[in-house]
Design a protein around this motif. Structure first.
Motif, PDB file in Angstrom:
ATOM      1  N   LEU A  64      -3.823  10.500   1.974  1.00 33.26           N
ATOM      2  CA  LEU A  64      -3.817  10.637   0.521  1.00 33.26           C
ATOM      3  C   LEU A  64      -3.729   9.287  -0.182  1.00 33.26           C
ATOM      4  N   GLY A  65      -2.971   8.374   0.421  1.00 32.97           N
ATOM      5  CA  GLY A  65      -2.722   7.105  -0.236  1.00 32.97           C
ATOM      6  C   GLY A  65      -1.712   7.232  -1.359  1.00 32.97           C
ATOM      7  N   GLN A  66      -0.841   8.262  -1.271  1.00 31.39           N
ATOM      8  CA  GLN A  66       0.171   8.508  -2.308  1.00 31.39           C
ATOM      9  C   GLN A  66       1.512   8.802  -1.630  1.00 31.39           C
TER      10      GLN A  66
ATOM     11  N   ALA B  37      -7.742  20.020   3.533  1.00 33.37           N
ATOM     12  CA  ALA B  37      -7.301  19.679   2.175  1.00 33.37           C
ATOM     13  C   ALA B  37      -7.799  18.317   1.728  1.00 33.37           C
ATOM     14  N   GLY B  38      -8.075  17.436   2.678  1.00 34.83           N
ATOM     15  CA  GLY B  38      -8.579  16.114   2.338  1.00 34.83           C
ATOM     16  C   GLY B  38      -7.607  15.340   1.469  1.00 34.83           C
ATOM     17  N   ARG B  39      -8.108  14.806   0.361  1.00 37.02           N
ATOM     18  CA  ARG B  39      -7.288  14.008  -0.538  1.00 37.02           C
ATOM     19  C   ARG B  39      -6.922  14.753  -1.814  1.00 37.02           C
ATOM     20  N   SER B  40      -6.999  16.078  -1.759  1.00 27.99           N
ATOM     21  CA  SER B  40      -6.601  16.898  -2.916  1.00 27.99           C
ATOM     22  C   SER B  40      -5.096  17.137  -2.857  1.00 27.99           C
ATOM     23  N   LEU B  41      -4.350  16.471  -3.721  1.00 27.83           N
ATOM     24  CA  LEU B  41      -2.889  16.598  -3.704  1.00 27.83           C
ATOM     25  C   LEU B  41      -2.434  18.036  -3.938  1.00 27.83           C
ATOM     26  N   PRO B  42      -2.998  18.778  -4.929  1.00 30.52           N
ATOM     27  CA  PRO B  42      -2.563  20.171  -5.113  1.00 30.52           C
ATOM     28  C   PRO B  42      -2.765  21.016  -3.862  1.00 30.52           C
ATOM     29  N   LEU B  43      -3.927  20.846  -3.200  1.00 31.24           N
ATOM     30  CA  LEU B  43      -4.205  21.646  -2.004  1.00 31.24           C
ATOM     31  C   LEU B  43      -3.276  21.242  -0.856  1.00 31.24           C
ATOM     32  N   VAL B  44      -2.999  19.950  -0.741  1.00 31.14           N
ATOM     33  CA  VAL B  44      -2.077  19.476   0.291  1.00 31.14           C
ATOM     34  C   VAL B  44      -0.677  20.053   0.072  1.00 31.14           C
ATOM     35  N   LEU B  45      -0.213  20.040  -1.182  1.00 30.70           N
ATOM     36  CA  LEU B  45       1.114  20.574  -1.485  1.00 30.70           C
ATOM     37  C   LEU B  45       1.195  22.073  -1.194  1.00 30.70           C
ATOM     38  N   ILE B  46       0.129  22.807  -1.534  1.00 31.03           N
ATOM     39  CA  ILE B  46       0.108  24.252  -1.270  1.00 31.03           C
ATOM     40  C   ILE B  46       0.178  24.507   0.233  1.00 31.03           C
TER      41      ILE B  46
ATOM     42  N   GLY C  25       0.798  -1.224   0.000  1.00 26.78           N
ATOM     43  CA  GLY C  25       0.000   0.000   0.000  1.00 26.78           C
ATOM     44  C   GLY C  25       0.826   1.267   0.000  1.00 26.78           C
ATOM     45  N   GLY C  26       2.070   1.165  -0.490  1.00 25.81           N
ATOM     46  CA  GLY C  26       2.920   2.346  -0.583  1.00 25.81           C
ATOM     47  C   GLY C  26       3.856   2.528   0.583  1.00 25.81           C
ATOM     48  N   THR C  27       3.836   1.628   1.566  1.00 27.36           N
ATOM     49  CA  THR C  27       4.738   1.754   2.719  1.00 27.36           C
ATOM     50  C   THR C  27       5.996   0.914   2.571  1.00 27.36           C
ATOM     51  N   GLY C  28       6.079   0.050   1.517  1.00 27.72           N
ATOM     52  CA  GLY C  28       7.245  -0.791   1.315  1.00 27.72           C
ATOM     53  C   GLY C  28       7.299  -1.912   2.322  1.00 27.72           C
ATOM     54  N   ASP C  29       8.480  -2.542   2.444  1.00 30.06           N
ATOM     55  CA  ASP C  29       8.638  -3.599   3.426  1.00 30.06           C
ATOM     56  C   ASP C  29       9.938  -3.395   4.216  1.00 30.06           C
ATOM     57  N   ALA C  30      10.213  -4.304   5.133  1.00 27.78           N
ATOM     58  CA  ALA C  30      11.368  -4.165   6.018  1.00 27.78           C
ATOM     59  C   ALA C  30      12.675  -4.138   5.236  1.00 27.78           C
TER      60      ALA C  30
ATOM     61  N   SER D  65      -6.913   2.919   2.731  1.00 28.87           N
ATOM     62  CA  SER D  65      -8.298   2.450   2.714  1.00 28.87           C
ATOM     63  C   SER D  65      -8.719   1.790   4.022  1.00 28.87           C
ATOM     64  N   SER D  66      -7.732   1.342   4.811  1.00 29.64           N
ATOM     65  CA  SER D  66      -8.073   0.639   6.050  1.00 29.64           C
ATOM     66  C   SER D  66      -8.213   1.573   7.250  1.00 29.64           C
TER      67      SER D  66
END
Length: 636
Positions: free
Chosen positions: A280-282, A334-343, A192-197, A417-418
């Motif tokens: 964001l999940g990103q 900002a929620g899940r809006s990447l542009p707003l989060v970055l700003i 889910g984007g966190t990688g592993d050990a 998502s969890s």
């Protein structure tokens, strides 16, 4: 003085050292806790995992407080170090080596004992963590203490510090750019984007290697010079720091204000990667923010002198805080809006180096404030306060981040998502609501109690330079000294004039001692005799010297030039340094004084003239003098 080639080599080596130092610190303070909460414990029992994470965050929290107490003793150990390689470089290399090895071990499960024997794992973790933290502190304190040891030239120091600030800014933010791409590149599963050990382990190996190489480069690429000042530093102890905090009220208030601010700021910064990963999940998009932070951080550092001059430090501080609070509000919605989060995240990041520099300048000014109030200059003690506060903020934020991750359900196996709406609310409350409140309280403390402005500091320095020689008024010279004490050479080229003709009432009235003035035709001030630097000023426009036989003199460039805050002045000495007659002490740009519409007359007083034989002028007033001309003789 070192050659330009040697100076550039030293600056570049030191800048790379700052780069590696902040790469290491950013990994330790921000990203290590992410590994702990998302990958270190995966027993399959959620309650057990959360309990172990809580234990680890508590251990880190407590060990950081222990390390705060022993930091002064680390400074003392460095002060007492004498080796053929210098005082600081051995600790940079040794600390960098041991710290890097320990960091790699911490990014492992230590052979699986985190599952097979949790208690043993916690004991070993605590031992390795405190070992790593102690040796990192040896490296960090040694590294940032090196600047005065690399050169006596203040201009060269400024260049070295500027290069180092650029290196540290890039290092602190570049690790954020590469962290998730590297972790995911080396990971077997993305999770889910966190990688592993495995991915986190190789990320730690790369960070530790870079930090270690940078320490080696500092060891081989820089050269410490020797000076008497370095052998006589005041030793910092926890008790002394506490004493200074409670008796220097301006230092106490700025420390409280900054301590609150940096705690709130560090908490937001530490949780940003969690936001990108679990809200964001990103997680990979975090690299975009870190990349922007590099550019804006460098621009902010470059703009600081201009902004501080246009707004003054106090107004700049409030503007920065206002922008950061606005950013928190935008970020929270900002929620899940990447542009707003970055700003929002960028608005929060841009003012941070500016606030840091404002606070650093005020703490530096508190040195003179305390000197005037307490009649004792506590330079090393005063400047040790900020690093202590940053580490305290790091300890608090590390503990809060671990507990937040557990409370919000952002631990091993979790994905965007969890995470439940309740978990998201808890997370946002800690990431945004708590820091907003803490920063607001810190700002109120600053507004109500921090009154040490540039103008007030200029007044303090002016008082200090006009009173520092009072203790020498009855200071008898040593007539048995073998040094020739009866000749006083001109400290600067120009037209000799009586002190009574200058436009500064205190100097003209002779209340600061007998002497003379020179209308300069050159911008170089030289030592008028062999002696020792007894007084230095942060504004660089004056110097107090005592001859080998006890003659005490103050050389003061211009009238009200203290308000220039050192602009246009370069010094080539340290307090306590031995100088020879004719040594260059200060260079100044006369046009800068004229542009400030100030008088550039150089005033010279003999502060203990009453205790000396009669002063006889060897040159007539109105005549031109140079550094090779004897102006005064002391005759029985």
């Amino acid at each position: 003085m070192p050659s330009n080639k040697q100076s550039m080599t030293s600056r570049l080596a030191y800048a790379f050292g700052a780069f590696g130092n902040d790469v290491f610190f950013a990994t330790l303070s921000t990203y290590f806790i992410m590994f702990v909460t998302t990958h270190l414990f995966n027993s399959g029992n959620t309650a057990e995992n959360d309990r172990m994470i809580s234990y680890i965050t508590l251990i880190i929290f407590l060990l950081r407080f222990v390390e705060l107490v022993i930091d002064p003793f680390i400074g003392n150990a460095i002060d007492n170090t004498v080796t053929r390689w210098g005082k600081f470089k051995p600790w940079v290399v040794v600390g960098g080596t041991i710290g890097s090895i320990a960091l790699i071990i911490l990014f492992t499960n230590m052979g699986g004992i985190n599952k097979s024997n949790p208690l043993l794992y916690l004991i070993l973790f605590g031992f390795i963590y405190i070992t790593m933290d102690i040796f990192y502190s040896f490296k960090d304190i040694g590294f940032w203490s090196m600047i005065p040891a690399l050169t006596l030239d203040s201009r060269e120091r400024e260049k070295t510090a500027t290069f180092a600030r650029i290196g540290s800014t890039i290092g602190a933010n570049l690790v954020g750019v590469v962290v998730m791409p590297l972790v995911l590149f080396f990971s077997m599963k993305s999770n889910g984007g966190t990688g592993d050990a495995k991915g986190w382990f190789w990320f730690a190996v790369i960070v530790a290697t870079v930090a270690w190489i940078s320490a080696i480069v500092v060891g081989f690429g820089t050269k410490e010079i020797d000076s008497t000042l370095r052998k006589n530093k005041e030793r910092t102890t926890f008790k002394q720091v506490f004493y200074i905090l409670t008796h220097n009220d301006q230092l106490m208030w700025i420390a409280l204000a900054y301590g609150l601010y940096t705690t709130g700021m560090t908490l937001v910064n530490s949780l940003e990667l969690y936001y990108f990963t679990f809200i964001l999940g990103q997680s990979s998009a975090f690299s975009i923010l870190a990349g922007l932070n590099i550019l804006t951080g460098l621009v902010a550092v470059a703009l600081f002198p201009i902004l501080a001059d246009k707004l003054n430090r106090r107004r700049l501080f409030f503007w920065c805080i206002g922008i950061m609070l606005l950013a928190i509000v935008i970020f929270a919605f900002a929620g899940r809006s990447l542009p707003l989060v970055l700003i929002a995240a960028e608005l929060f990041a841009i003012p941070q180096p500016l606030v840091f520099l404002v606070v650093l300048m005020i703490i530096s000014d508190a040195v003179e404030y305390g000197q005037l109030k307490l009649n004792h200059r506590d330079e090393s003690l005063t400047l040790s306060v900020r690093p202590l506060l940053d580490k305290l903020a790091g300890a608090i934020s590390n503990g809060a981040v671990g507990l937040t991750a557990v409370a919000a359900g952002m631990t091993t196996g979790a994905t965007a998502s969890s995470v439940t709406p309740s978990g998201q609310f808890t997370f946002k409350l800690i990431m945004f609501g708590l820091p907003f409140l803490i920063i607001m309280i810190g700002t109120w403390v600053f507004y109500r109690h921090v009154t040490l402005t540039e103008a007030r500091h200029a007044e303090i320095v002016d008082q200090l330079e006009k009173t520092w020689g009072k203790k020498f008024e009855d200071h008898e010279p040593d007539t048995n000294n073998s040094q020739d004490f009866d000749a006083y050479f001109a400290p600067i080229a120009g037209t000799l004039m009586p002190l009574s003709d200058v436009k500064d009432p205190a100097f003209a009235a002779g209340s600061l001692g007998d002497g003379f003035a020179i209308q300069p035709t050159d911008g170089r001030v030289y030592a008028p005799f062999d002696g020792t630097i007894r007084s230095t000023f942060s504004t660089r426009h004056a110097v107090g010297i005592e001859s080998d036989s006890g003659v005490v003199t103050l050389i003061h460039i211009g009238i009200n030039t203290v308000t220039m805050q050192g602009t246009g002045f370069i010094t080539y000495f340290d307090k306590g340094q031995r100088v020879k007659r004719g040594d260059l002490l200060i260079e100044f740009w006369d046009k800068a004084i004229q542009d400030a519409q100030l008088d550039d007359t150089v005033m010279v007083t003999i502060t203990n003239a009453n205790a000396l034989p009669q002063l006889t002028f060897k040159k007539a007033f109105g005549s031109h003098v140079s550094k090779n001309d004897i102006l005064l003789e002391f005759n029985d």
